[in-house]
Design a protein around this motif. Sequence first.
Motif, PDB file in Angstrom:
ATOM      1  N   MET A  93      -4.120  10.166  -0.790  1.00 16.10           N
ATOM      2  CA  MET A  93      -4.251   9.336  -1.864  1.00 16.10           C
ATOM      3  C   MET A  93      -3.912   8.026  -1.341  1.00 16.10           C
ATOM      4  O   MET A  93      -2.780   7.721  -0.801  1.00 16.10           O
ATOM      5  CB  MET A  93      -3.544   9.504  -2.959  1.00 16.10           C
ATOM      6  CG  MET A  93      -3.823   8.531  -4.273  1.00 16.10           C
ATOM      7  SD  MET A  93      -2.751   8.862  -5.878  1.00 16.10           S
ATOM      8  CE  MET A  93      -3.355  10.391  -6.203  1.00 16.10           C
ATOM      9  N   LYS A 108      -8.802   2.348   4.889  1.00 19.06           N
ATOM     10  CA  LYS A 108      -8.317   1.990   3.588  1.00 19.06           C
ATOM     11  C   LYS A 108      -7.492   1.116   3.338  1.00 19.06           C
ATOM     12  O   LYS A 108      -7.304   0.049   2.569  1.00 19.06           O
ATOM     13  CB  LYS A 108      -8.312   3.062   2.596  1.00 19.06           C
ATOM     14  CG  LYS A 108      -9.164   4.315   2.552  1.00 19.06           C
ATOM     15  CD  LYS A 108     -10.278   3.924   1.367  1.00 19.06           C
ATOM     16  CE  LYS A 108     -11.479   4.803   1.215  1.00 19.06           C
ATOM     17  NZ  LYS A 108     -12.252   4.197   0.569  1.00 19.06           N
ATOM     18  N   ASP A 138      -3.344   4.093  -2.297  1.00 24.98           N
ATOM     19  CA  ASP A 138      -3.399   3.151  -3.496  1.00 24.98           C
ATOM     20  C   ASP A 138      -4.047   3.726  -4.712  1.00 24.98           C
ATOM     21  O   ASP A 138      -4.807   3.032  -5.633  1.00 24.98           O
ATOM     22  CB  ASP A 138      -4.050   1.856  -3.275  1.00 24.98           C
ATOM     23  CG  ASP A 138      -3.220   1.205  -1.753  1.00 24.98           C
ATOM     24  OD1 ASP A 138      -2.017   1.414  -1.962  1.00 24.98           O
ATOM     25  OD2 ASP A 138      -3.737   0.349  -1.377  1.00 24.98           O
ATOM     26  N   GLY A 139      -3.882   5.058  -4.863  1.00 21.13           N
ATOM     27  CA  GLY A 139      -4.240   5.620  -6.065  1.00 21.13           C
ATOM     28  C   GLY A 139      -5.831   6.217  -6.091  1.00 21.13           C
ATOM     29  O   GLY A 139      -6.314   7.091  -6.943  1.00 21.13           O
ATOM     30  N   GLU A 140      -6.533   6.168  -4.864  1.00 21.73           N
ATOM     31  CA  GLU A 140      -7.677   6.402  -4.666  1.00 21.73           C
ATOM     32  C   GLU A 140      -7.634   7.808  -3.838  1.00 21.73           C
ATOM     33  O   GLU A 140      -6.949   7.596  -2.871  1.00 21.73           O
ATOM     34  CB  GLU A 140      -8.340   5.614  -3.907  1.00 21.73           C
ATOM     35  CG  GLU A 140      -9.888   6.116  -3.524  1.00 21.73           C
ATOM     36  CD  GLU A 140     -10.613   5.044  -2.597  1.00 21.73           C
ATOM     37  OE1 GLU A 140     -11.655   5.299  -2.144  1.00 21.73           O
ATOM     38  OE2 GLU A 140     -10.361   3.899  -2.614  1.00 21.73           O
ATOM     39  N   LEU A 141      -8.291   8.921  -4.554  1.00 20.62           N
ATOM     40  CA  LEU A 141      -8.073  10.085  -3.768  1.00 20.62           C
ATOM     41  C   LEU A 141      -9.081  10.343  -2.552  1.00 20.62           C
ATOM     42  O   LEU A 141     -10.268   9.886  -2.845  1.00 20.62           O
ATOM     43  CB  LEU A 141      -8.619  11.358  -4.845  1.00 20.62           C
ATOM     44  CG  LEU A 141      -7.488  11.629  -5.729  1.00 20.62           C
ATOM     45  CD1 LEU A 141      -8.128  12.521  -6.931  1.00 20.62           C
ATOM     46  CD2 LEU A 141      -6.053  12.081  -5.271  1.00 20.62           C
ATOM     47  N   ILE A 142      -8.867  10.985  -1.535  1.00 21.35           N
ATOM     48  CA  ILE A 142      -9.643  11.126  -0.593  1.00 21.35           C
ATOM     49  C   ILE A 142      -9.704  12.487  -0.053  1.00 21.35           C
ATOM     50  O   ILE A 142      -8.495  12.869   0.624  1.00 21.35           O
ATOM     51  CB  ILE A 142      -9.188  10.398   0.827  1.00 21.35           C
ATOM     52  CG1 ILE A 142      -9.222   8.805   0.469  1.00 21.35           C
ATOM     53  CG2 ILE A 142      -9.912  10.369   2.101  1.00 21.35           C
ATOM     54  CD1 ILE A 142      -8.416   8.042   1.373  1.00 21.35           C
ATOM     55  N   HIS A 166       0.704  -1.068   0.064  1.00 19.81           N
ATOM     56  CA  HIS A 166       0.092  -0.154   0.111  1.00 19.81           C
ATOM     57  C   HIS A 166       0.867   1.383  -0.025  1.00 19.81           C
ATOM     58  O   HIS A 166       1.927   1.308   0.575  1.00 19.81           O
ATOM     59  CB  HIS A 166      -0.897  -0.035   1.283  1.00 19.81           C
ATOM     60  CG  HIS A 166      -1.822  -1.210   1.344  1.00 19.81           C
ATOM     61  ND1 HIS A 166      -3.078  -1.199   0.565  1.00 19.81           N
ATOM     62  CD2 HIS A 166      -1.833  -2.363   2.106  1.00 19.81           C
ATOM     63  CE1 HIS A 166      -3.410  -2.548   0.855  1.00 19.81           C
ATOM     64  NE2 HIS A 166      -3.064  -2.928   1.741  1.00 19.81           N
ATOM     65  N   THR A 176     -10.141   7.329   8.186  1.00 14.02           N
ATOM     66  CA  THR A 176     -10.712   6.924   6.937  1.00 14.02           C
ATOM     67  C   THR A 176      -9.170   6.188   6.141  1.00 14.02           C
ATOM     68  O   THR A 176      -9.361   5.239   5.412  1.00 14.02           O
ATOM     69  CB  THR A 176     -10.952   8.013   6.100  1.00 14.02           C
ATOM     70  OG1 THR A 176     -12.362   8.589   6.923  1.00 14.02           O
ATOM     71  CG2 THR A 176     -11.422   7.853   4.701  1.00 14.02           C
TER      72      THR A 176
END
Length: 151
Positions: free
Chosen positions: A131, A148, A133-137, A81, A144
Amino acid sequence: MFDTPGPLSAQTQSRLDEIIAAHLPLEGPLLPMLHAVQAEWGYVPEAVLVPIAQALNIGRAEVHGVVTFYHDFRREAPPAHVVKICRAEACQAQGGREFAAEVTQLLAARADIAVEDIYCLGLCACGPAAMVDGELIGRADAATVCGKVAS
């Protein structure tokens, strides 16, 4: 696959040849080629530098220099990760320093996670941002982000 120096396996060499051939017609093919290698294997292994340099008729040192100059290129296999925390001013104004410190402390013992700084994820109105693993938050908090990587 790239643990030891020396010749590449036939399968790896074949895939590298495909990547090189796909990018050779481009103007300035080195960066796109390196990005494709990293997309394929998760990093730019030392073993691919010479074949790329030979294909482009440049020195191995030039390819190495590009890989080491740009921070987005990895030279080792990435951990399971990758957490990137925005350190830009807009996120700092929304508690980014405290958020980064908390996430770093919570994940410090996990060898399978890399926590990295990044300077703007484009979510300035939704800071602090991260971010995983490539997912924006946006409006990220430690719970949170840590949630993930726990799943």
